[in-house]
Design a protein around this motif. Structure first.
Motif, PDB file in Angstrom:
ATOM      1  N   ALA A   9       0.596  -1.329   0.229  1.00  0.00           N
ATOM      2  CA  ALA A   9       0.479  -0.230  -0.459  1.00  0.00           C
ATOM      3  C   ALA A   9       0.456   0.988   0.380  1.00  0.00           C
ATOM      4  O   ALA A   9      -0.111   2.407   0.323  1.00  0.00           O
ATOM      5  CB  ALA A   9      -1.035   0.174   1.523  1.00  0.00           C
ATOM      6  N   HIS A  49       1.035  -1.005   7.068  1.00  0.00           N
ATOM      7  CA  HIS A  49       1.187   0.204   6.776  1.00  0.00           C
ATOM      8  C   HIS A  49       2.398   1.196   7.374  1.00  0.00           C
ATOM      9  O   HIS A  49       2.023   3.112   7.253  1.00  0.00           O
ATOM     10  CB  HIS A  49      -0.329   0.828   6.519  1.00  0.00           C
ATOM     11  N   HIS A 105     -11.065   2.903  10.153  1.00  0.00           N
ATOM     12  CA  HIS A 105     -10.411   1.940   9.390  1.00  0.00           C
ATOM     13  C   HIS A 105     -11.859   0.801   8.895  1.00  0.00           C
ATOM     14  O   HIS A 105     -13.172   1.280  10.120  1.00  0.00           O
ATOM     15  CB  HIS A 105      -9.533   0.453  10.695  1.00  0.00           C
ATOM     16  N   ASN A 117      -7.992   5.501  11.177  1.00  0.00           N
ATOM     17  CA  ASN A 117      -7.807   5.148   9.902  1.00  0.00           C
ATOM     18  C   ASN A 117      -8.355   6.479   9.558  1.00  0.00           C
ATOM     19  O   ASN A 117      -9.131   7.123   8.556  1.00  0.00           O
ATOM     20  CB  ASN A 117      -8.635   4.301   9.349  1.00  0.00           C
ATOM     21  N   ASP A 131      -6.752   1.996   4.756  1.00  0.00           N
ATOM     22  CA  ASP A 131      -7.431   0.792   4.579  1.00  0.00           C
ATOM     23  C   ASP A 131      -9.164   0.920   5.095  1.00  0.00           C
ATOM     24  O   ASP A 131      -9.828   0.845   6.563  1.00  0.00           O
ATOM     25  CB  ASP A 131      -7.937  -0.359   5.786  1.00  0.00           C
ATOM     26  N   SER A 132     -10.390   1.463   4.053  1.00  0.00           N
ATOM     27  CA  SER A 132     -11.340   2.489   4.524  1.00  0.00           C
ATOM     28  C   SER A 132     -12.674   2.380   3.011  1.00  0.00           C
ATOM     29  O   SER A 132     -11.589   2.268   2.430  1.00  0.00           O
ATOM     30  CB  SER A 132     -10.781   3.685   5.044  1.00  0.00           C
ATOM     31  N   PRO A 146      -7.667  -0.104  -2.979  1.00  0.00           N
ATOM     32  CA  PRO A 146      -7.124  -1.315  -2.120  1.00  0.00           C
ATOM     33  C   PRO A 146      -7.815  -2.722  -3.147  1.00  0.00           C
ATOM     34  O   PRO A 146      -9.141  -2.248  -3.509  1.00  0.00           O
ATOM     35  CB  PRO A 146      -7.548  -1.319  -0.739  1.00  0.00           C
ATOM     36  N   ALA A 149      -7.847  -7.763   1.250  1.00  0.00           N
ATOM     37  CA  ALA A 149      -7.887  -6.691   2.559  1.00  0.00           C
ATOM     38  C   ALA A 149      -8.682  -8.323   3.002  1.00  0.00           C
ATOM     39  O   ALA A 149      -9.315  -8.284   2.348  1.00  0.00           O
ATOM     40  CB  ALA A 149      -7.780  -6.084   2.827  1.00  0.00           C
ATOM     41  N   TRP A 151     -11.107  -7.574   4.881  1.00  0.00           N
ATOM     42  CA  TRP A 151     -11.619  -6.513   4.931  1.00  0.00           C
ATOM     43  C   TRP A 151     -12.549  -6.016   3.650  1.00  0.00           C
ATOM     44  O   TRP A 151     -13.737  -5.763   3.755  1.00  0.00           O
ATOM     45  CB  TRP A 151     -11.482  -5.201   5.797  1.00  0.00           C
ATOM     46  N   HIS A 173      -2.398  -2.033  -2.467  1.00  0.00           N
ATOM     47  CA  HIS A 173      -2.752  -3.331  -1.192  1.00  0.00           C
ATOM     48  C   HIS A 173      -2.750  -4.899  -2.001  1.00  0.00           C
ATOM     49  O   HIS A 173      -4.117  -4.737  -1.502  1.00  0.00           O
ATOM     50  CB  HIS A 173      -4.189  -2.730  -0.794  1.00  0.00           C
TER      51      HIS A 173
END
Length: 211
Positions: A9, A49, A105, A117, A131-132, A146, A149, A151, A173
């Motif tokens: 990332a 990160h 996040h 985040n 990461d969002s 991203p 992941a 998530w 990512h």
């Protein structure tokens, strides 16, 4: 501005012979990543990160290196000199205008605590969301997207691209993805590029784009 993809990332932004780096974590092994850099921006505390030891070495070698991060990151490494930032903050560093958007996040699982985040919009042009699925309060022309992941699933990636509706989007990512998996990501990006007319493409380590 030149944007260079590094491991996972991490991206480096160069302009007028000055540079900043976002998210040089444990999966960003390039030894030259911080060469000549005036500032490092950290979206959140996860090790992919935020590599505290690397930043300690970098700040020891260059005491003028500025680190911008949220309070949780700063609290994890009190020996680092960190300028704390949060949602809707704005600052200028190394000739770049940086606006901070977002506070949380993405959810991995309800049992896993959600950390702080922050995404960074640089020069009103390039947005790194960490990461969002943060949507800034203004138009984003270039989105660093991203692509894999714990998530994230493909439908969410595509929905996020459509909600932001950038002119350009490039993958980040990606450390968890095999070569075969990146072929799948590329196929999703090609589909979205054709649908939207935007430049949506896989961004590989070492690759640069000029904006």
């Amino acid at each position: 501005m030149r944007v260079t993809k590094l491991g996972h990332a991490c991206v480096r932004l160069d302009k007028d012979q000055r540079a900043i780096v976002i998210d040089p974590g444990l999966y960003s092994p390039e030894p030259e990543a911080l060469d000549g850099v005036e500032a490092v921006l950290i979206t959140h505390e996860h090790a992919d990160h935020f590599d505290a030891d690397r930043l300690r070495r970098a700040q020891a070698d260059n005491p003028g290196l500025r680190i911008y991060a949220n309070r949780a990151v700063a609290d994890l490494a009190p020996d680092l000199t960190v300028q704390r930032v949060g949602h809707e903050d704005r600052f200028t560093v190394a000739g770049f205008d940086v606006q901070v958007y977002g506070e949380r996040h993405a959810v991995v699982h309800p049992d896993i605590p959600v950390v702080v985040n922050n995404g960074f919009l640089v020069d009103g042009e390039v947005f790194h969301p960490g990461d969002s699925f943060t949507v800034p309060g203004q138009r984003v022309r270039t989105l660093l997207t991203p692509c894999d992941a714990p998530w994230l699933k493909a439908a969410e990636m595509l929905d996020y691209l459509r909600e932001i509706a950038p002119d350009r989007a490039y993958s980040i990512h990606d450390a968890y993805v095999s070569t075969i998996g990146m072929d799948v990501v590329e196929s999703f990006f090609a589909y979205e590029a054709e649908r939207s007319g935007a430049d949506v493409a896989v961004f590989t380590a070492g690759q640069s784009i000029q904006l």
